[in-house]
Design a protein around this motif. Structure first.
Motif, PDB file in Angstrom:
ATOM      1  N   ASP A 164      14.695 -14.137   0.086  1.00 39.33           N
ATOM      2  CA  ASP A 164      13.818 -14.813  -0.873  1.00 39.33           C
ATOM      3  C   ASP A 164      14.635 -15.805  -1.728  1.00 39.33           C
ATOM      4  OD1 ASP A 164      12.173 -15.542  -2.942  1.00 39.33           O
ATOM      5  OD2 ASP A 164      11.366 -13.522  -3.268  1.00 39.33           O
ATOM      6  N   LYS A 166      14.102 -17.085  -4.495  1.00 39.23           N
ATOM      7  CA  LYS A 166      14.158 -16.728  -5.934  1.00 39.23           C
ATOM      8  C   LYS A 166      15.363 -15.833  -6.197  1.00 39.23           C
ATOM      9  CE  LYS A 166       9.337 -16.657  -7.347  1.00 39.23           C
ATOM     10  NZ  LYS A 166       8.530 -15.900  -6.385  1.00 39.23           N
ATOM     11  N   ASN A 196       8.544 -18.485   3.744  1.00 35.09           N
ATOM     12  CA  ASN A 196       7.142 -18.864   3.519  1.00 35.09           C
ATOM     13  C   ASN A 196       6.640 -18.228   2.236  1.00 35.09           C
ATOM     14  OD1 ASN A 196       6.846 -20.259   5.981  1.00 35.09           O
ATOM     15  ND2 ASN A 196       6.751 -18.267   7.024  1.00 35.09           N
ATOM     16  N   GLN A 197       6.032 -19.067   1.407  1.00 32.71           N
ATOM     17  CA  GLN A 197       5.481 -18.530   0.176  1.00 32.71           C
ATOM     18  C   GLN A 197       4.217 -19.306  -0.195  1.00 32.71           C
ATOM     19  OE1 GLN A 197       8.210 -18.506  -3.109  1.00 32.71           O
ATOM     20  NE2 GLN A 197       7.679 -16.392  -3.524  1.00 32.71           N
ATOM     21  N   ASN A 198       3.136 -18.613  -0.391  1.00 40.32           N
ATOM     22  CA  ASN A 198       1.839 -19.222  -0.756  1.00 40.32           C
ATOM     23  C   ASN A 198       1.532 -20.455   0.100  1.00 40.32           C
ATOM     24  OD1 ASN A 198       2.107 -17.364  -2.834  1.00 40.32           O
ATOM     25  ND2 ASN A 198       2.987 -18.888  -4.233  1.00 40.32           N
ATOM     26  N   GLY A 199       1.707 -20.329   1.367  1.00 37.80           N
ATOM     27  CA  GLY A 199       1.383 -21.442   2.270  1.00 37.80           C
ATOM     28  C   GLY A 199       2.443 -22.542   2.304  1.00 37.80           C
ATOM     29  N   ASN A 200       3.487 -22.399   1.481  1.00 38.97           N
ATOM     30  CA  ASN A 200       4.585 -23.387   1.449  1.00 38.97           C
ATOM     31  C   ASN A 200       5.787 -22.854   2.217  1.00 38.97           C
ATOM     32  OD1 ASN A 200       3.897 -25.650   0.127  1.00 38.97           O
ATOM     33  ND2 ASN A 200       4.525 -24.920  -1.908  1.00 38.97           N
ATOM     34  N   THR A 201       6.473 -23.728   2.946  1.00 38.93           N
ATOM     35  CA  THR A 201       7.682 -23.248   3.616  1.00 38.93           C
ATOM     36  C   THR A 201       8.912 -23.931   3.010  1.00 38.93           C
ATOM     37  OG1 THR A 201       6.399 -23.049   5.627  1.00 38.93           O
ATOM     38  CG2 THR A 201       8.761 -22.935   5.877  1.00 38.93           C
TER      39      THR A 201
END
Ligand code: SAM
Ligand code: SF4
Length: 427
Positions: A164, A166, A196-201
């Protein structure tokens, strides 16, 4: 990678109440972190085990554990032939080590070599083992999905998974705040970093940019790039930030397209050369280093000459060079014959090393008379009065102290060089 893993294990053990000792004779627990990449790496571990046998005889309750890739590969052999070993833990089982220690204390052999699809140890703050407090490794992904025919990594470290971003950025910020001035982002193939996070890569070049933005005073390095994946976009990102170091480690493995095909590297000699030309165009002055394997299955004198000519053409600043070592279970071991005789492998390796030494030395001589920004890392090991640091291009520079300290940036005029080091004066 193994240093970074040992730092994670140290953190897990510290949380479980363990303390590190500098004297092996004082230890109640000895963990040996292992590598399986070549046979001689494993041979060193067998010798290490022999060398600590007397400690176990002296101290009956001493617990010995073998962790990492070799544990994954040779569980049975380790437990059966080495009565000495109480714990075997693979690269994805480090969180289980305290539990395994309890089992061993209760008199059982304790084993966990399960590989995971998710484990990245993202939440664990590694206990830094490096002494200089200036540069640190940050693992950004684990495992590998490339199936290079010679390589044991996908079998012993499992499938590729990214960490991740973050948690990566949090670790980097904490490092910077505690005085670190350089991070090396680690992965077997950093170019395939993907989150991938909330539809964002988020891809590697974006991650690199985010890390570089933590502070202009933080140098950022990364390793390893795969020639088939290193993109122009990544090179442009590197060019936009002074603090992203101008050094790319781009393992070629061989200069022969035929051998590269057999190795399943998924690029040709021409593709590799195009990548080098593009790096030199987008990042003038960028250092390039490589890994080379000599004596891979069916390698002829012609193939070997192609590797030699690639070294000369690319002008690598540095190279790690290895004799091919067959690893059981790999595609090469199953499908190809390890047919280059040992003495030929040795001759070819020596030729490659001799040529690379010549090429590296030429690249160092070209640095004489130039000024480089150097991050001071420590006192010079050879001459205690001098300081030592590295240029953005990852070359070691030694120079007189003049009141400066580690962690500072200084400009150094290079006035001479040895085979391994640039020598200069702060200006
Ligand atoms: N993932 C990185 C890559 O592909 O470049 C590094 C992989 S490995 C940990 C480091 C180097 O070890 C490889 O680049 C390769 O040159 C060498 N290596 C891997 N398997 C080997 C083998 N069976 N025999 C000799 N060298 C090997
Ligand atoms: Fe091994 Fe190839 Fe993966 Fe590197 S990219 S770790 S050489 S399989």
């Amino acid at each position: 990678m193994n240093v970074a893993d040992s730092e994670i294990v140290m953190s897990i053990l510290k949380d479980a109440g363990f303390q590190q000792t500098k004297d092996i004779n004082d230890a109640g627990l000895i963990l040996i972190n292992t590598c399986s990449i070549r046979e001689n790496a494993e041979q060193r571990i067998w010798s290490k085990l022999k060398s600590i046998r007397h400690l176990k005889k002296k101290k009956k309750d001493l617990i010995v554990g073998l962790i990492g890739c070799m544990a994954e590969r040779l569980k049975e052999q380790i437990l059966e032939t080495e009565n000495l070993v109480d714990i075997v833990a693979g690269p994805d089982s480090y969180r289980e080590i305290p539990l395994l220690i309890s089992e061993a204390e209760a008199g059982h052999k304790a084993v966990n070599i399960l590989l995971s699809r998710e484990e990245t140890y993202a939440d664990i703050s590694p206990v830094r083992m490096d002494k200089n407090g200036v540069s640190a490794f940050v693992s950004i992904m684990r495992g590998c999905n490339n199936m290079c025919a010679y390589c044991v990594v996908p079998y012993v470290r499992g499938a590729e998974r990214s960490r991740d971003p973050k948690s990566i950025l949090k670790e980097v910020r904490e490092l910077f705040e505690s005085g670190y001035r350089e991070v090396t982002l680690l992965g077997q193939n950093v170019d395939s970093f993907k989150w991938n996070q909330n539809g964002n890569t988020i891809y590697f070049s974006e991650l690199l940019e985010k890390v570089a933005k933590v502070s202009p005073l933080l140098r950022v390095r990364f390793s390893t790039s795969h020639p088939k994946d290193i993109s122009d976009e990544l090179l442009r990102t590197i060019s936009q930030y002074d603090n992203i170091c101008k050094h790319i480690h781009l393992p070629a493995q061989s200069g022969s397209t035929r051998i590269l095909n057999l190795m399943n590297r998924e690029y040709s000699r021409e593709w590799y050369m195009d990548r080098i030309e593009t790096i030199k165009k987008i990042l003038p002055g960028c250092a390039i280093s490589t890994d080379l394997i000599t004596g891979f299955c069916t390698e002829t004198d012609e193939d070997h000459k192609l590797t030699l000519s690639l070294i000369e053409w690319a002008g690598f600043d540095f190279a790690y060079m290895f004799k091919y070592s067959e690893r059981p279970g790999t595609k090469a071991a199953r499908k190809l014959k390890d047919d280059v005789p040992e003495n030929i492998k040795t001759i070819r390796l020596n030729e490659i090393i001799a040529l690379q030494n010549k090429v590296s030395s030429k690249s160092k001589k070209q640095d004489v008379g130039k000024v480089f920004e150097v991050l001071i890392e420590d006192r010079s090991k050879r001459t205690g009065d001098n300081l030592s640091g590295r240029t953005s291009q990852n070359k070691v520079v030694v120079f007189p102290e003049k009141g400066h300290r580690k962690g500072e940036y200084v400009n150094v005029l290079i006035d001479r060089c040895t085979s391994a080091t640039l020598i200069g004066e702060i200006i």
